[in-house]
Scaffold this active site. Structure first.
Site, PDB file in Angstrom:
ATOM      1  N   PRO A   2      -0.274  -1.906  -4.108  1.00 22.15           N
ATOM      2  CA  PRO A   2      -1.540  -1.206  -3.952  1.00 22.15           C
ATOM      3  C   PRO A   2      -1.605  -0.216  -2.803  1.00 22.15           C
ATOM      4  O   PRO A   2      -1.921  -0.566  -1.687  1.00 22.15           O
ATOM      5  CB  PRO A   2      -2.544  -2.331  -3.744  1.00 22.15           C
ATOM      6  CG  PRO A   2      -1.759  -3.447  -3.142  1.00 22.15           C
ATOM      7  CD  PRO A   2      -0.355  -3.250  -3.528  1.00 22.15           C
ATOM      8  N   GLU A   3      -1.318   1.035  -3.080  1.00 22.68           N
ATOM      9  CA  GLU A   3      -1.708   2.114  -2.181  1.00 22.68           C
ATOM     10  C   GLU A   3      -2.667   2.954  -3.022  1.00 22.68           C
ATOM     11  O   GLU A   3      -3.056   2.538  -4.113  1.00 22.68           O
ATOM     12  CB  GLU A   3      -0.483   2.899  -1.695  1.00 22.68           C
ATOM     13  CG  GLU A   3       0.438   2.042  -0.806  1.00 22.68           C
ATOM     14  CD  GLU A   3       1.634   2.792  -0.224  1.00 22.68           C
ATOM     15  OE1 GLU A   3       1.499   4.002   0.032  1.00 22.68           O
ATOM     16  OE2 GLU A   3       2.678   2.177  -0.039  1.00 22.68           O
TER      17      GLU A   3
END
Length: 283
Positions: A2-3
DNA sequence: CACCATGTTCCTTG
DNA sequence: CCAAGGAACATGGT
């Protein structure tokens, strides 16, 4: 993974599936995963509310909520931390063991699962204060980036990680963007010339935009057969296969050839994280 | 067993 | 005030 790009893809996946739906029940299985309320207060706040709109700000998922029967609006922020996942599944399907929070939507459940518990739900949006500009929006110009970096004596790698100059980059995409821009991670921000600033600005947008396009091109929830929807397996072929897609230019590629000049990628330690770069074409 | 991991926050030290 | 570094959070993969 998760970026910003992974969160963006997740938001686009979830929005049409959960917007306008009423949360009939809420179960907090791990109290750490909700703040600042305790488990019971969180459950009673959420129960009965309708999810009006799901958007993204930096790495947060922003849920615009409304209390039932003309009640007031409020905001719920979701953050995936390192290992968080959000997905829908049939209510009768067994839950994965790290399931932390469950929203009942009738025949389906909307689950938040998080092995390491670095992520979670936050009521209110104070956390968004202090975040830098959204790198893919029109307001993020070279001038805005330059202003945020000009006076800083920090290393560019460290500055880009801290979310206040630009929001949404994490360790992977900072390494990638600096490689594309041809800028060494150790460079002092204030030393960047305007040409470099322009290259960095473009690189950030290209790298993030490209990752979003890749994510959007992958099939999600293939036939509903998986326990999860596959969203966070970008690096693998659909269906859980082992084939790893070519994704990163330098991240996690220590010793491999730089895609531009073939010099071996190096790894150093910066900002408390492994940092990958090409010693030859990143100056 | 050792070491590493996509993130954020808090604390200490300089 | 800024910057740097570390620890903490908790778990799983190699």
């Amino acid at each position: 993974m998760p970026e910003l790009p992974e969160v963006e893809v997740l938001v686009r996946h979830l929005a049409p599936r959960v917007e306008r739906r009423r949360i009939e029940s809420a179960e907090v299985l791990r109290p750490k995963s909700v703040r600042p309320l305790d488990r019971a207060a969180f459950e009673s706040l959420v129960k009965g509310s309708v999810i009006q709109k799901v958007t993204r700000r930096a790495k947060y998922l922003r849920f615009a909520m409304r209390r039932p029967r003309g009640g007031g609006g409020w905001v719920l922020l979701g953050h995936l931390g390192m290992t968080g996942r959000m997905y829908l599944q049939p209510a009768e399907r067994p839950r994965e063991k790290h399931t932390s929070v469950v929203f009942g939507l009738g025949r389906e459940e909307f689950l938040f699962e998080d092995a390491r518990q670095f992520g979670g739900w936050v009521v209110g949006e104070e956390r968004l204060a202090g975040l830098g500009p959204e790198p893919l929006e029109a307001g993020f110009t070279v001038g805005v980036l330059a202003d945020a970096l000009r006076r800083s004596r920090q290393a560019i790698k460290v500055r880009l990680l801290d979310q206040s100059a630009v929001a949404g980059l994490g360790n992977i995409y900072v390494c990638e963007a600096l490689n594309v821009a041809g800028i060494a991670p150790t460079r002092e921000c204030a030393s960047l010339q305007s040409v470099e600033m322009e290259r960095l600005h473009r690189a950030i947008r290209d790298v993030l935009g490209g990752a979003i396009q890749l994510g959007l091109s992958l099939p999600l929830d293939p036939a509903g057969e998986g326990v999860r929807d596959g969203l966070f397996y970008f690096g693998r072929a659909p269906g859980g296969g082992e084939a790893v897609l070519e994704r990163f230019r330098v991240y996690d590629r220590e010793g491999e050839a730089c895609p531009r000049c073939s010099v071996p990628i190096r790894r150093v330690w910066m900002g408390g994280r492994g940092t990958f770069f090409c010693p030859d074409c990143q100056k």
